[in-house]
Scaffold this motif. Structure first.
Motif, PDB file in Angstrom:
ATOM      1  N   ARG A 127      18.381  -4.510  -0.673  1.00 37.04           N
ATOM      2  CA  ARG A 127      18.437  -5.642   0.291  1.00 37.04           C
ATOM      3  C   ARG A 127      18.308  -6.962  -0.220  1.00 37.04           C
ATOM      4  O   ARG A 127      18.915  -7.723  -0.525  1.00 37.04           O
TER       5      ARG A 127
ATOM      6  N   CYS B  40      15.137 -10.852   6.228  1.00 35.78           N
ATOM      7  CA  CYS B  40      14.676  -9.109   7.271  1.00 35.78           C
ATOM      8  C   CYS B  40      13.310  -8.428   7.845  1.00 35.78           C
ATOM      9  O   CYS B  40      13.297  -8.252   6.923  1.00 35.78           O
TER      10      CYS B  40
ATOM     11  N   CYS C  80      17.746  -8.555  11.070  1.00 36.85           N
ATOM     12  CA  CYS C  80      18.443  -9.957  11.344  1.00 36.85           C
ATOM     13  C   CYS C  80      20.149  -9.394  11.463  1.00 36.85           C
ATOM     14  O   CYS C  80      20.764  -9.756  12.431  1.00 36.85           O
ATOM     15  N   ALA C  81      20.005  -7.532  11.785  1.00 36.28           N
ATOM     16  CA  ALA C  81      21.372  -7.346  12.156  1.00 36.28           C
ATOM     17  C   ALA C  81      22.710  -7.842  11.785  1.00 36.28           C
ATOM     18  O   ALA C  81      23.501  -7.269  12.197  1.00 36.28           O
TER      19      ALA C  81
ATOM     20  N   CYS D 248      22.998  -6.107   5.647  1.00 34.01           N
ATOM     21  CA  CYS D 248      21.771  -5.330   5.136  1.00 34.01           C
ATOM     22  C   CYS D 248      21.724  -3.819   5.383  1.00 34.01           C
ATOM     23  O   CYS D 248      21.763  -2.875   6.438  1.00 34.01           O
TER      24      CYS D 248
ATOM     25  N   CYS E 274      18.888  -3.377   7.584  1.00 29.97           N
ATOM     26  CA  CYS E 274      19.745  -2.214   9.481  1.00 29.97           C
ATOM     27  C   CYS E 274      20.584  -1.618   9.177  1.00 29.97           C
ATOM     28  O   CYS E 274      20.474  -0.890  10.212  1.00 29.97           O
TER      29      CYS E 274
HETATM   30 ZN   LIG Z   1      18.414  -6.607   7.984  1.00 32.35          ZN
END
Ligand SMILES: [Zn+2]
Length: 307
Positions: A48, A72, A78-79, A83, A86
Protein backbone atom coordinates in the motif's frame (compact mmCIF):
# COMPACT_ATOMS: atom_id res chain seq x y z
CA UNK A 1 -25.42 -3.33 -13.57
CA UNK A 2 -24.48 -0.09 -15.27
CA UNK A 3 -20.97 0.72 -16.39
CA UNK A 4 -19.47 3.02 -13.82
CA UNK A 5 -18.72 6.49 -15.09
CA UNK A 6 -15.22 7.71 -14.59
CA UNK A 7 -14.16 10.85 -12.79
CA UNK A 8 -13.72 12.20 -9.34
CA UNK A 9 -17.42 12.68 -8.72
CA UNK A 10 -18.07 9.04 -9.44
CA UNK A 11 -15.31 8.05 -7.06
CA UNK A 12 -16.76 10.19 -4.29
CA UNK A 13 -20.25 8.84 -4.85
CA UNK A 14 -19.00 5.29 -4.83
CA UNK A 15 -17.24 5.87 -1.55
CA UNK A 16 -20.01 7.78 0.18
CA UNK A 17 -22.79 5.35 -0.66
CA UNK A 18 -20.21 2.67 -1.18
CA UNK A 19 -19.79 -0.78 0.12
CA UNK A 20 -18.08 -1.01 3.49
CA UNK A 21 -15.53 -3.76 3.98
CA UNK A 22 -16.75 -7.34 4.39
CA UNK A 23 -16.94 -9.21 7.69
CA UNK A 24 -14.31 -11.83 8.50
CA UNK A 25 -14.90 -15.37 7.39
CA UNK A 26 -15.22 -17.94 10.19
CA UNK A 27 -11.91 -19.53 11.23
CA UNK A 28 -12.45 -22.77 9.37
CA UNK A 29 -13.06 -20.83 6.13
CA UNK A 30 -10.45 -18.16 6.54
CA UNK A 31 -7.94 -18.33 3.70
CA UNK A 32 -5.47 -16.52 5.97
CA UNK A 33 -5.34 -19.75 8.00
CA UNK A 34 -5.98 -22.25 5.22
CA UNK A 35 -3.24 -21.05 2.87
CA UNK A 36 0.19 -20.86 4.48
CA UNK A 37 1.57 -18.27 2.04
CA UNK A 38 -1.49 -16.01 1.99
CA UNK A 39 -0.48 -12.35 2.16
CA UNK A 40 -0.14 -10.93 5.67
CA UNK A 41 -1.54 -7.56 6.65
CA UNK A 42 2.05 -6.41 7.20
CA UNK A 43 2.85 -7.30 3.61
CA UNK A 44 -0.16 -5.45 2.22
CA UNK A 45 0.89 -2.42 4.24
CA UNK A 46 4.22 -2.46 2.43
CA UNK A 47 2.44 -2.77 -0.94
CA UNK A 48 0.00 0.00 0.00
CA UNK A 49 2.74 2.42 0.93
CA UNK A 50 4.78 1.58 -2.15
CA UNK A 51 1.69 2.19 -4.33
CA UNK A 52 1.43 5.60 -2.65
CA UNK A 53 5.08 6.23 -3.52
CA UNK A 54 4.58 5.33 -7.19
CA UNK A 55 1.60 7.68 -7.29
CA UNK A 56 3.65 10.47 -5.77
CA UNK A 57 6.34 10.11 -8.38
CA UNK A 58 4.33 9.30 -11.53
CA UNK A 59 0.88 10.79 -10.95
CA UNK A 60 1.52 13.60 -8.44
CA UNK A 61 -1.89 15.16 -9.08
CA UNK A 62 -3.48 12.05 -7.55
CA UNK A 63 -2.62 13.38 -4.10
CA UNK A 64 -6.02 12.55 -2.57
CA UNK A 65 -5.74 8.91 -3.49
CA UNK A 66 -2.17 8.87 -2.24
CA UNK A 67 -3.29 10.35 1.06
CA UNK A 68 -6.09 7.78 1.43
CA UNK A 69 -3.65 4.95 0.88
CA UNK A 70 -1.17 6.41 3.34
CA UNK A 71 -3.79 6.89 6.05
CA UNK A 72 -5.81 3.66 5.59
CA UNK A 73 -5.83 2.02 9.03
CA UNK A 74 -7.76 -0.31 11.29
CA UNK A 75 -11.19 1.08 12.07
CA UNK A 76 -10.82 3.64 9.27
CA UNK A 77 -10.12 1.65 6.14
CA UNK A 78 -10.13 3.56 2.84
CA UNK A 79 -12.17 0.93 0.86
CA UNK A 80 -10.45 1.97 -2.36
CA UNK A 81 -10.05 -0.61 -5.13
CA UNK A 82 -6.45 0.62 -5.27
CA UNK A 83 -5.67 -0.42 -1.70
CA UNK A 84 -3.91 -3.77 -1.18
CA UNK A 85 -4.92 -3.85 2.49
CA UNK A 86 -8.62 -3.39 1.74
CA UNK A 87 -8.38 -5.78 -1.21
CA UNK A 88 -6.98 -8.42 1.15
CA UNK A 89 -10.12 -8.25 3.29
CA UNK A 90 -12.33 -8.73 0.25
CA UNK A 91 -10.18 -11.60 -0.96
CA UNK A 92 -10.49 -13.33 2.42
CA UNK A 93 -14.23 -12.83 2.43
CA UNK A 94 -14.51 -14.12 -1.15
CA UNK A 95 -12.74 -17.40 -0.44
CA UNK A 96 -14.92 -17.95 2.65
CA UNK A 97 -18.00 -17.44 0.50
CA UNK A 98 -16.65 -19.74 -2.21
CA UNK A 99 -16.25 -22.50 0.40
CA UNK A 100 -19.81 -21.86 1.62
CA UNK A 101 -21.04 -22.10 -1.94
CA UNK A 102 -19.24 -25.38 -2.47
CA UNK A 103 -20.79 -26.83 0.66
CA UNK A 104 -24.24 -25.72 -0.44
CA UNK A 105 -23.78 -27.29 -3.88
CA UNK A 106 -22.56 -30.48 -2.22
CA UNK A 107 -25.68 -30.59 -0.04
CA UNK A 108 -28.33 -29.50 -2.55
CA UNK A 109 -26.92 -30.50 -5.95
CA UNK A 110 -24.20 -33.08 -5.37
CA UNK A 111 -24.54 -34.29 -8.98
CA UNK A 112 -22.81 -31.07 -10.12
CA UNK A 113 -19.68 -32.25 -8.32
CA UNK A 114 -19.52 -35.53 -10.22
CA UNK A 115 -17.37 -33.73 -12.78
CA UNK A 116 -14.20 -31.91 -11.67
CA UNK A 117 -14.24 -28.19 -10.90
CA UNK A 118 -12.15 -26.17 -13.35
CA UNK A 119 -10.05 -23.05 -13.02
CA UNK A 120 -10.43 -21.11 -16.25
CA UNK A 121 -8.40 -18.11 -17.39
CA UNK A 122 -9.76 -16.06 -20.26
CA UNK A 123 -7.88 -13.38 -22.16
CA UNK A 124 -9.87 -11.43 -24.73
CA UNK A 125 -7.68 -9.36 -27.07
CA UNK A 126 -10.32 -6.66 -27.39
CA UNK A 127 -9.74 -5.68 -23.76
CA UNK A 128 -6.08 -4.77 -24.27
CA UNK A 129 -5.18 -1.10 -23.90
CA UNK A 130 -1.97 0.83 -24.60
CA UNK A 131 0.02 2.15 -21.66
CA UNK A 132 -1.56 5.38 -20.46
CA UNK A 133 -5.00 4.41 -21.76
CA UNK A 134 -6.26 1.94 -19.18
CA UNK A 135 -8.96 4.48 -18.26
CA UNK A 136 -10.71 3.64 -21.57
CA UNK A 137 -11.25 0.02 -20.46
CA UNK A 138 -14.69 -0.50 -18.96
CA UNK A 139 -14.34 -3.32 -16.49
CA UNK A 140 -18.04 -3.74 -15.70
CA UNK A 141 -18.98 -3.81 -19.38
CA UNK A 142 -16.33 -6.48 -19.97
CA UNK A 143 -17.73 -8.63 -17.15
CA UNK A 144 -21.22 -8.26 -18.54
CA UNK A 145 -20.08 -9.08 -22.07
CA UNK A 146 -18.32 -12.29 -21.08
CA UNK A 147 -21.14 -13.40 -18.81
CA UNK A 148 -23.47 -13.09 -21.79
CA UNK A 149 -21.00 -14.97 -23.92
CA UNK A 150 -21.15 -17.92 -21.49
CA UNK A 151 -24.89 -17.96 -21.88
CA UNK A 152 -24.87 -17.71 -25.66
CA UNK A 153 -22.20 -20.39 -25.86
CA UNK A 154 -24.58 -22.80 -24.11
CA UNK A 155 -22.99 -22.60 -20.67
CA UNK A 156 -25.91 -20.81 -19.03
CA UNK A 157 -26.36 -23.24 -16.13
CA UNK A 158 -22.76 -23.37 -14.85
CA UNK A 159 -21.81 -21.82 -11.52
CA UNK A 160 -18.93 -19.34 -11.72
CA UNK A 161 -16.97 -17.50 -9.07
CA UNK A 162 -14.22 -15.31 -10.40
CA UNK A 163 -12.65 -11.94 -10.86
CA UNK A 164 -10.79 -9.54 -13.12
CA UNK A 165 -6.99 -9.43 -13.11
CA UNK A 166 -4.65 -7.02 -14.86
CA UNK A 167 -1.21 -7.55 -16.32
CA UNK A 168 1.13 -5.17 -18.10
CA UNK A 169 2.70 -6.99 -21.04
CA UNK A 170 5.96 -6.12 -22.76
CA UNK A 171 7.69 -7.53 -25.84
CA UNK A 172 11.19 -8.15 -24.52
CA UNK A 173 12.26 -10.44 -27.34
CA UNK A 174 14.23 -7.69 -29.10
CA UNK A 175 11.89 -8.07 -32.08
CA UNK A 176 9.84 -5.04 -31.09
CA UNK A 177 6.62 -6.51 -32.47
CA UNK A 178 4.13 -4.83 -30.17
CA UNK A 179 3.97 -1.92 -27.77
CA UNK A 180 3.71 -2.36 -23.99
CA UNK A 181 0.05 -2.73 -23.14
CA UNK A 182 -2.47 -3.57 -20.44
CA UNK A 183 -4.03 -6.98 -20.64
CA UNK A 184 -7.14 -7.26 -18.45
CA UNK A 185 -8.27 -10.88 -18.10
CA UNK A 186 -10.45 -13.17 -16.00
CA UNK A 187 -9.70 -15.93 -13.53
CA UNK A 188 -12.74 -18.11 -12.93
CA UNK A 189 -13.65 -21.19 -10.91
CA UNK A 190 -16.31 -23.07 -12.86
CA UNK A 191 -18.61 -25.72 -11.37
CA UNK A 192 -20.96 -27.93 -13.37
CA UNK A 193 -19.30 -28.41 -16.77
CA UNK A 194 -16.87 -30.91 -18.21
CA UNK A 195 -13.54 -29.80 -19.67
CA UNK A 196 -14.79 -30.82 -23.11
CA UNK A 197 -17.94 -28.68 -22.79
CA UNK A 198 -15.93 -25.68 -21.63
CA UNK A 199 -13.40 -25.98 -24.41
CA UNK A 200 -15.98 -26.52 -27.11
CA UNK A 201 -18.06 -23.54 -26.00
CA UNK A 202 -15.29 -21.05 -25.23
CA UNK A 203 -12.36 -21.78 -27.54
CA UNK A 204 -13.97 -20.33 -30.71
CA UNK A 205 -14.49 -16.96 -28.99
CA UNK A 206 -10.97 -16.29 -27.70
CA UNK A 207 -8.35 -16.14 -30.39
CA UNK A 208 -4.57 -16.29 -29.99
CA UNK A 209 -2.23 -13.83 -31.69
CA UNK A 210 1.33 -12.57 -31.25
CA UNK A 211 0.45 -10.77 -28.03
CA UNK A 212 -1.74 -13.53 -26.55
CA UNK A 213 -0.25 -16.96 -26.95
CA UNK A 214 -2.94 -18.80 -25.00
CA UNK A 215 -6.22 -16.95 -24.62
CA UNK A 216 -7.93 -19.82 -22.78
CA UNK A 217 -6.50 -21.95 -19.96
CA UNK A 218 -8.60 -24.70 -18.43
CA UNK A 219 -7.05 -26.40 -15.45
CA UNK A 220 -8.61 -29.01 -13.20
CA UNK A 221 -9.04 -28.05 -9.55
CA UNK A 222 -7.77 -30.97 -7.53
CA UNK A 223 -10.56 -31.75 -5.12
CA UNK A 224 -12.46 -29.41 -2.86
CA UNK A 225 -9.72 -28.78 -0.29
CA UNK A 226 -6.44 -26.88 -0.49
CA UNK A 227 -6.38 -26.59 -4.28
CA UNK A 228 -9.92 -25.18 -4.35
CA UNK A 229 -8.90 -22.60 -1.75
CA UNK A 230 -5.78 -21.68 -3.76
CA UNK A 231 -7.57 -21.42 -7.09
CA UNK A 232 -10.51 -19.45 -5.74
CA UNK A 233 -8.19 -17.03 -3.93
CA UNK A 234 -6.32 -16.53 -7.22
CA UNK A 235 -9.51 -15.11 -8.77
CA UNK A 236 -9.04 -11.94 -6.74
CA UNK A 237 -5.25 -11.88 -6.57
CA UNK A 238 -3.79 -8.90 -4.84
CA UNK A 239 -0.52 -8.50 -6.73
CA UNK A 240 -0.54 -7.42 -10.35
CA UNK A 241 2.21 -8.37 -12.75
CA UNK A 242 4.46 -6.96 -15.38
CA UNK A 243 4.95 -9.75 -17.92
CA UNK A 244 7.86 -9.45 -20.33
CA UNK A 245 7.91 -11.93 -23.23
CA UNK A 246 11.38 -13.17 -24.03
CA UNK A 247 13.09 -15.83 -26.13
CA UNK A 248 14.76 -18.53 -24.05
CA UNK A 249 18.47 -18.82 -24.86
CA UNK A 250 18.40 -22.60 -24.51
CA UNK A 251 15.01 -23.33 -26.05
CA UNK A 252 14.80 -20.60 -28.71
CA UNK A 253 11.11 -20.45 -27.80
CA UNK A 254 9.02 -17.60 -26.41
CA UNK A 255 8.42 -17.54 -22.67
CA UNK A 256 6.81 -15.16 -20.20
CA UNK A 257 8.39 -13.86 -17.01
CA UNK A 258 6.45 -12.36 -14.12
CA UNK A 259 7.38 -9.40 -11.97
CA UNK A 260 5.39 -7.31 -9.55
CA UNK A 261 4.13 -4.14 -11.12
CA UNK A 262 6.13 -1.04 -10.19
CA UNK A 263 6.69 2.56 -11.28
CA UNK A 264 4.45 4.27 -13.83
CA UNK A 265 2.22 1.27 -14.64
CA UNK A 266 1.68 0.64 -10.90
CA UNK A 267 0.52 4.25 -10.52
CA UNK A 268 -1.74 4.02 -13.57
CA UNK A 269 -3.41 0.82 -12.36
CA UNK A 270 -3.92 2.21 -8.84
CA UNK A 271 -5.54 5.32 -10.24
CA UNK A 272 -7.79 3.12 -12.40
CA UNK A 273 -8.83 0.71 -9.64
CA UNK A 274 -9.69 3.63 -7.39
CA UNK A 275 -12.60 4.39 -9.71
CA UNK A 276 -14.24 1.12 -8.75
CA UNK A 277 -15.67 -0.42 -5.65
CA UNK A 278 -13.84 -3.37 -4.19
CA UNK A 279 -16.53 -5.82 -5.31
CA UNK A 280 -16.63 -4.55 -8.89
CA UNK A 281 -13.88 -6.99 -9.86
CA UNK A 282 -16.13 -9.97 -9.06
CA UNK A 283 -17.40 -12.19 -11.85
CA UNK A 284 -20.36 -14.30 -10.74
CA UNK A 285 -22.72 -16.56 -12.62
CA UNK A 286 -25.80 -18.19 -11.08
CA UNK A 287 -24.75 -16.53 -7.85
CA UNK A 288 -26.09 -13.24 -6.48
CA UNK A 289 -24.42 -10.98 -4.02
CA UNK A 290 -26.70 -9.71 -1.28
CA UNK A 291 -24.60 -7.32 0.71
CA UNK A 292 -21.75 -9.45 1.98
CA UNK A 293 -23.41 -12.77 1.28
CA UNK A 294 -23.21 -14.78 -1.92
CA UNK A 295 -26.36 -16.73 -2.70
CA UNK A 296 -26.74 -19.58 -5.17
CA UNK A 297 -29.54 -18.94 -7.66
CA UNK A 298 -29.24 -22.13 -9.69
CA UNK A 299 -32.28 -24.40 -10.12
CA UNK A 300 -31.74 -27.65 -8.16
CA UNK A 301 -32.47 -29.82 -11.20
CA UNK A 302 -29.65 -28.28 -13.26
CA UNK A 303 -27.49 -30.91 -14.92
CA UNK A 304 -23.75 -31.00 -15.64
CA UNK A 305 -22.93 -29.48 -19.04
CA UNK A 306 -21.09 -32.14 -20.94
CA UNK A 307 -19.82 -31.36 -24.43
ZN1 LIG B 1 -7.43 0.72 2.37
Amino acid sequence: MKARPHGRAATRRARQGGTPLPPRSPRQRDVGRLMPNFETSQKTKVWRLSTAKHLKKWLPHKSKLRHRLETCRKGRRCASGACPTCRRQVRRWFVGQALDMLEEIGARMPHLLTTPIFAVTIIDRQDQRPQGELHTFEMIAMIRRIRKLFERAGLGPVVILGGVDFSFNIDDTGLDRWDPHWCPHLHLVVIGATRKALKKALAPHFIADRTVKRPLYIKEVKGTGADFVRKSSYCLKNVFNKIPRFIGAATGKEHNKKYSLIREPAAELASYLDLYQLTDRLFLRNIRRHGWRLVLTLKPDTQVMSG
